[in-house]
Design a protein around this motif. Structure first.
Motif, PDB file in Angstrom:
ATOM      1  N   ASP A  52     -31.853  25.675  75.219  1.00 48.40           N
ATOM      2  CA  ASP A  52     -31.781  24.552  75.917  1.00 48.40           C
ATOM      3  C   ASP A  52     -31.118  24.750  77.309  1.00 48.40           C
ATOM      4  OD1 ASP A  52     -31.659  22.103  76.600  1.00 48.40           O
ATOM      5  OD2 ASP A  52     -30.183  21.192  75.256  1.00 48.40           O
ATOM      6  N   ARG A  53     -31.960  24.906  78.133  1.00 51.29           N
ATOM      7  CA  ARG A  53     -31.526  25.179  79.610  1.00 51.29           C
ATOM      8  C   ARG A  53     -30.659  24.078  80.180  1.00 51.29           C
ATOM      9  NH1 ARG A  53     -36.526  28.655  82.454  1.00 51.29           N
ATOM     10  NH2 ARG A  53     -36.647  30.108  80.886  1.00 51.29           N
ATOM     11  N   ILE A  54     -30.988  22.904  79.962  1.00 54.05           N
ATOM     12  CA  ILE A  54     -30.393  21.735  80.579  1.00 54.05           C
ATOM     13  C   ILE A  54     -28.799  21.919  80.216  1.00 54.05           C
ATOM     14  CG2 ILE A  54     -30.042  19.385  80.857  1.00 54.05           C
ATOM     15  CD1 ILE A  54     -33.347  19.466  80.574  1.00 54.05           C
ATOM     16  N   LEU A  55     -28.526  22.253  78.884  1.00 52.69           N
ATOM     17  CA  LEU A  55     -27.332  22.277  78.257  1.00 52.69           C
ATOM     18  C   LEU A  55     -26.455  23.248  79.005  1.00 52.69           C
ATOM     19  CD1 LEU A  55     -25.297  21.269  76.237  1.00 52.69           C
ATOM     20  CD2 LEU A  55     -26.161  22.962  74.854  1.00 52.69           C
ATOM     21  N   TYR A  56     -26.982  24.360  79.091  1.00 49.75           N
ATOM     22  CA  TYR A  56     -26.396  25.526  79.950  1.00 49.75           C
ATOM     23  C   TYR A  56     -26.139  25.162  81.258  1.00 49.75           C
ATOM     24  CZ  TYR A  56     -26.710  28.274  75.603  1.00 49.75           C
ATOM     25  OH  TYR A  56     -26.627  28.835  74.311  1.00 49.75           O
ATOM     26  N   VAL A  58     -25.954  22.154  82.696  1.00 46.22           N
ATOM     27  CA  VAL A  58     -24.425  21.243  82.893  1.00 46.22           C
ATOM     28  C   VAL A  58     -23.259  22.183  82.634  1.00 46.22           C
ATOM     29  CG1 VAL A  58     -23.614  19.288  81.724  1.00 46.22           C
ATOM     30  CG2 VAL A  58     -26.091  19.307  82.072  1.00 46.22           C
ATOM     31  N   ALA A  59     -23.445  22.848  81.438  1.00 46.40           N
ATOM     32  CA  ALA A  59     -21.969  23.487  81.365  1.00 46.40           C
ATOM     33  C   ALA A  59     -21.476  24.628  82.365  1.00 46.40           C
ATOM     34  CB  ALA A  59     -22.170  24.498  79.896  1.00 46.40           C
ATOM     35  N   VAL A  60     -22.287  25.292  82.982  1.00 53.09           N
ATOM     36  CA  VAL A  60     -22.112  25.904  84.168  1.00 53.09           C
ATOM     37  C   VAL A  60     -21.785  25.133  85.368  1.00 53.09           C
ATOM     38  CG1 VAL A  60     -23.083  27.608  85.981  1.00 53.09           C
ATOM     39  CG2 VAL A  60     -23.459  27.855  83.592  1.00 53.09           C
ATOM     40  N   ILE A  61     -22.168  23.964  85.430  1.00 54.37           N
ATOM     41  CA  ILE A  61     -22.160  23.185  86.811  1.00 54.37           C
ATOM     42  C   ILE A  61     -20.409  22.695  86.441  1.00 54.37           C
ATOM     43  CG2 ILE A  61     -22.518  20.963  87.625  1.00 54.37           C
ATOM     44  CD1 ILE A  61     -25.313  21.740  87.394  1.00 54.37           C
ATOM     45  N   VAL A  62     -20.171  21.940  85.360  1.00 52.96           N
ATOM     46  CA  VAL A  62     -19.035  21.422  84.938  1.00 52.96           C
ATOM     47  C   VAL A  62     -17.908  22.663  85.059  1.00 52.96           C
ATOM     48  CG1 VAL A  62     -17.661  20.156  83.234  1.00 52.96           C
ATOM     49  CG2 VAL A  62     -20.060  19.613  83.712  1.00 52.96           C
ATOM     50  N   LEU A  63     -18.138  23.666  84.356  1.00 52.75           N
ATOM     51  CA  LEU A  63     -17.222  24.629  84.410  1.00 52.75           C
ATOM     52  C   LEU A  63     -16.939  25.198  85.884  1.00 52.75           C
ATOM     53  CD1 LEU A  63     -17.955  26.427  80.968  1.00 52.75           C
ATOM     54  CD2 LEU A  63     -16.038  25.008  81.489  1.00 52.75           C
ATOM     55  N   GLY A  64     -17.923  25.555  86.603  1.00 53.91           N
ATOM     56  CA  GLY A  64     -17.763  26.054  88.003  1.00 53.91           C
ATOM     57  C   GLY A  64     -17.191  25.160  88.624  1.00 53.91           C
ATOM     58  N   SER A  65     -17.451  23.718  88.637  1.00 50.05           N
ATOM     59  CA  SER A  65     -16.707  22.815  89.289  1.00 50.05           C
ATOM     60  C   SER A  65     -15.235  22.667  88.964  1.00 50.05           C
ATOM     61  CB  SER A  65     -17.400  21.589  89.099  1.00 50.05           C
ATOM     62  OG  SER A  65     -18.514  21.151  89.561  1.00 50.05           O
ATOM     63  N   LEU A  66     -14.835  22.725  87.810  1.00 50.96           N
ATOM     64  CA  LEU A  66     -13.681  22.871  87.451  1.00 50.96           C
ATOM     65  C   LEU A  66     -12.718  24.099  88.038  1.00 50.96           C
ATOM     66  CD1 LEU A  66     -11.496  21.392  85.771  1.00 50.96           C
ATOM     67  CD2 LEU A  66     -12.188  22.600  83.631  1.00 50.96           C
ATOM     68  N   CYS A  67     -13.364  25.202  87.795  1.00 47.65           N
ATOM     69  CA  CYS A  67     -12.683  26.466  88.787  1.00 47.65           C
ATOM     70  C   CYS A  67     -12.489  25.979  90.107  1.00 47.65           C
ATOM     71  CB  CYS A  67     -13.816  27.416  88.460  1.00 47.65           C
ATOM     72  SG  CYS A  67     -14.068  28.121  86.980  1.00 47.65           S
ATOM     73  N   LEU A  68     -13.561  25.591  90.811  1.00 47.12           N
ATOM     74  CA  LEU A  68     -13.514  25.323  92.247  1.00 47.12           C
ATOM     75  C   LEU A  68     -12.022  24.329  92.414  1.00 47.12           C
ATOM     76  CD1 LEU A  68     -16.928  25.324  93.477  1.00 47.12           C
ATOM     77  CD2 LEU A  68     -15.323  26.887  94.087  1.00 47.12           C
ATOM     78  N   ILE A  69     -12.288  23.272  91.602  1.00 50.77           N
ATOM     79  CA  ILE A  69     -11.111  22.164  91.863  1.00 50.77           C
ATOM     80  C   ILE A  69      -9.666  22.966  91.567  1.00 50.77           C
ATOM     81  CG2 ILE A  69     -10.370  19.993  90.883  1.00 50.77           C
ATOM     82  CD1 ILE A  69     -13.177  19.355  90.424  1.00 50.77           C
ATOM     83  N   ALA A  70      -9.718  23.489  90.385  1.00 45.26           N
ATOM     84  CA  ALA A  70      -8.381  24.276  90.205  1.00 45.26           C
ATOM     85  C   ALA A  70      -7.910  25.227  91.450  1.00 45.26           C
ATOM     86  CB  ALA A  70      -8.515  24.873  89.104  1.00 45.26           C
TER      87      ALA A  70
END
Length: 110
Positions: A52-56, A58-70
């Protein structure tokens, strides 16, 4: 290709776990239909999110955003003279670890 390998492994497991399939394969006048049914069952038994490419994404976008925000939050807090909260460091570290886990190749065992 890897989905087919996992499905084939699941199909072999089905034949090992359910001896009646082997008997049916031996006695059925058209053994190809038995194999087709077993293959369909094996494909259905694989994880629904596999491939499921969409799931991956979304996970990469959310985790990447969290890394940048932190990271940006820590830099901002240090620049105004405050200490970085431990929870921000923990969230950033966990997000980086999760991203590494997503991109690491899965081990294939027998």
């Amino acid at each position: 290709m890897s989905d087919q390998i996992h499905s084939a492994e699941q199909m072999v497991r089905n034949f090992k776990d359910q001896p009646f399939l082997v008997d049916r394969l031996k006695t059925d006048p058209n053994p190809l239909t038995v194999l087709e049914e077993a293959a369909k069952t094996a494909i259905q038994q694989t994880a629904p999110w596999t491939g499921d490419r969409i799931l991956y994404r979304v996970a990469v976008i959310v985790l990447g955003s969290l890394c940048l925000i932190a990271a940006l939050g820590s830099i901002f807090l240090v620049s105004i003279g405050k200490t970085t909260p431990e929870v921000l460091v923990a969230l950033g570290s966990a997000a980086v670890g999760a991203l590494v886990g997503l991109f690491a190749p899965t081990p294939t065992g027998k």
